[in-house]
Motif scaffolding. Structure first.
Motif: not given
Length: 512
Positions: A346-352, A378-388
């Motif tokens: 299922e296509p989706g946005e890559l979030v790092h 659902d991310a293991v790492h909290g905080g800020i992510a890059v929404w690509s």
């Protein structure tokens, strides 16, 4: 043995302390530095920068070729507590002026030829100028030395400028930890060892171009910097130095596979790494045929998080269109518009997410808030992510495949280019008052720039082309300019990019 994926970040300048002290670290036109000599040069240059009355936190910009000074500067600035701002050598004076003003640079180190192109007002008040050919030796040979820094790994140490979808380049803020962990990660998954020799052909202002240096030194190996003019220059350097590691972007790989490679130049190569754009299936196959013994790494990344994924070379033949899985220290999620994790296929946005995520854009909270947002639930790492803003799809094996960019950014020869920047330059020429810049698929460049414009003067075509030649680097030059008396508009009265893109794609298909 390959370097271990040590998760504990350190001050960036400590990379000069790694490796066998007597082993080669840097070979350039002025000779060889072993790893002990590299650390000595870093210590001297750091002291030389401090002697210019620079204070911790000041920005020092560099605009020069890949000489010894340029290679050592990222570590020396970190040791001196400064923030390095590398500038692409291909940029023109007005683009350099923007970066200097935006970053608040206190010092610009530039080659004499480039410095001579600066015009009155390009260098802001309070920004000193050091000429590489005149001042470089003094900076590197001072009797003073600075010891390894005790910087907090979260401290800012570099600002890398990259084009944005709204116009002028924006500065991505990188910490010691960002660059340290990026170097360790790449050195680990590439399997770099102390006897490796990296040919550094990518610009050092490019995130992966700088990582050519840092990951190689993290492994205790040796860098051979090269500013090349033709593919033959690259081939000669590979043969002369017994190069084992070569990084490139798709346009360079196309040039290299079309060149004549002596058998004794091919044999030393252990790994090829691609970034800056997707490799076509035909390119993957031709590289595998030409370099059957070299491991081919396909990778995906963005400056805001450095590198996100890589494909295990053992899978490249079966999955040539895949960008692989997360690199060490990165957490990659594929999410729906509501932030929930998408299903397989299922296509989706890559979030790092994770410690490779940069600190945002320099003095630009609005654009920072758009790209740097809280990590998905659902991310293991909290905080800020890059929404690509990039759409990908994950298969059942966890391998990712790139679908497309959601924004209108173009990627030409590995360089991210803002359509707005191209359009503003066209309007500044006086040749047109309305223009749309589009990136179309191109086998050699990744994307080619097409312009649709409404002429404003009789000699519009000649004036516009001459303006671009004089004011923009080669990778920003349009491949085609289409003149129309009226440009299409949508229901909101805006120029209709959708209609123009469809027209351009149809024309490109017809031309093919």
């Amino acid at each position: 043995m390959p370097v271990a994926a040590d998760p504990v970040p350190r001050p960036l300048d400590h990379l000069s302390l790694r490796g066998d002290r007597s082993a080669p670290a840097l070979v350039d036109r002025t000779g060889l530095l072993d790893h002990a000599g590299l650390d000595e040069a870093v210590s001297r240059l750091a002291a030389g920068l401090r002697a210019r009355k620079l204070q911790p936190g000041d920005r020092v910009a560099s605009w020069m070729a890949k000489g010894r000074l340029a290679c050592i500067l990222p570590l020396a600035a970190a040791r001196a507590g400064l923030i390095h701002v590398p500038i692409n050598p291909q940029l023109k004076h007005h683009q350099v002026s923007h970066i200097l003003a935006d970053s608040g640079a206190r010092l610009l180190i530039a080659g004499k030829g480039r410095a001579a192109t600066l015009e009155a007002g390009d260098r802001p008040t309070g920004c000193a100028l050091a000429i590489e050919e005149e001042d470089g030796a003094a900076l590197l040979s001072t009797d003073d030395r600075l010891p390894p820094s005790a910087a907090d790994p979260s401290d800012l140490t570099a600002i890398l400028y990259t084009s944005g979808s709204t116009g002028r380049p924006k500065g991505v803020m990188l910490s010691h930890a960002n660059l340290w962990l990026g170097a360790i990660s790449v050195a680990h998954y590439l399997g770099l060892e102390g006897d490796d020799r990296t040919l550094a052909v990518l610009p050092l202002s490019f995130d992966y171009g700088q990582n050519q240096l840092l990951s190689t030194w993290a492994a205790g190996a040796c860098v051979h910097p090269l500013d090349y003019l033709t593919p033959r220059d690259v081939i000669r350097a590979v043969k002369r130095h017994g190069i084992t590691t070569l990084a490139g972007v798709p346009p360079l790989w196309i040039q290299l596979i079309e060149a004549d490679w002596p058998a004794d130049a091919i044999g030393s190569l252990r790994r090829l790494t691609n970034t800056g754009g997707r490799m076509s299936l035909s390119l993957v196959r031709r590289l595998r045929e030409l370099f059957p013994e070299a491991r081919l790494f396909s990778m995906y990344g963005l400056t805001e998080a450095f590198r996100s994924t890589f494909l295990d070379p053992a899978l490249i033949d079966a999955h040539p269109d895949s960008i692989g899985k997360a690199i060490p220290f990165a957490e990659i999620l594929v999410v729906r518009p509501d932030g929930s994790v998408s299903d397989d296929n299922e296509p989706g946005e890559l979030v790092h997410a994770g410690p490779l995520v940069a600190q945002g854009y320099w003095h630009d909270p609005e654009r920072t808030a758009l790209r740097f947002r809280p990590a998905p639930a659902d991310a293991v790492h909290g905080g800020i992510a890059v929404w690509s803003g990039d759409t990908v799809v994950r298969d059942r094996a966890g391998l990712l495949r790139f679908i497309g960019r959601d924004d209108e950014m173009m990627k030409v020869s590995g360089n991210r280019i803002s359509p707005t920047e191209i359009e503003e330059a066209a309007i500044a020429s006086g040749a047109t008052a309305e223009v749309v810049a589009l990136g179309l698929p191109d086998e050699r460049q990744g994307q080619a720039i097409w312009l649709y414009a409404r002429p404003q003067v009789e000699d519009a075509d000649e004036r516009l082309r001459d303006w671009f030649r004089r004011n923009l680097p080669s990778f920003m030059q349009p491949t085609r300019i289409v003149w129309q008396e009226e440009l299409p508009r949508n229901a909101n009265g805006k120029l209709d990019r959708v209609v123009l893109r469809a027209e351009a794609l149809a024309q490109a298909e017809k031309d093919a």
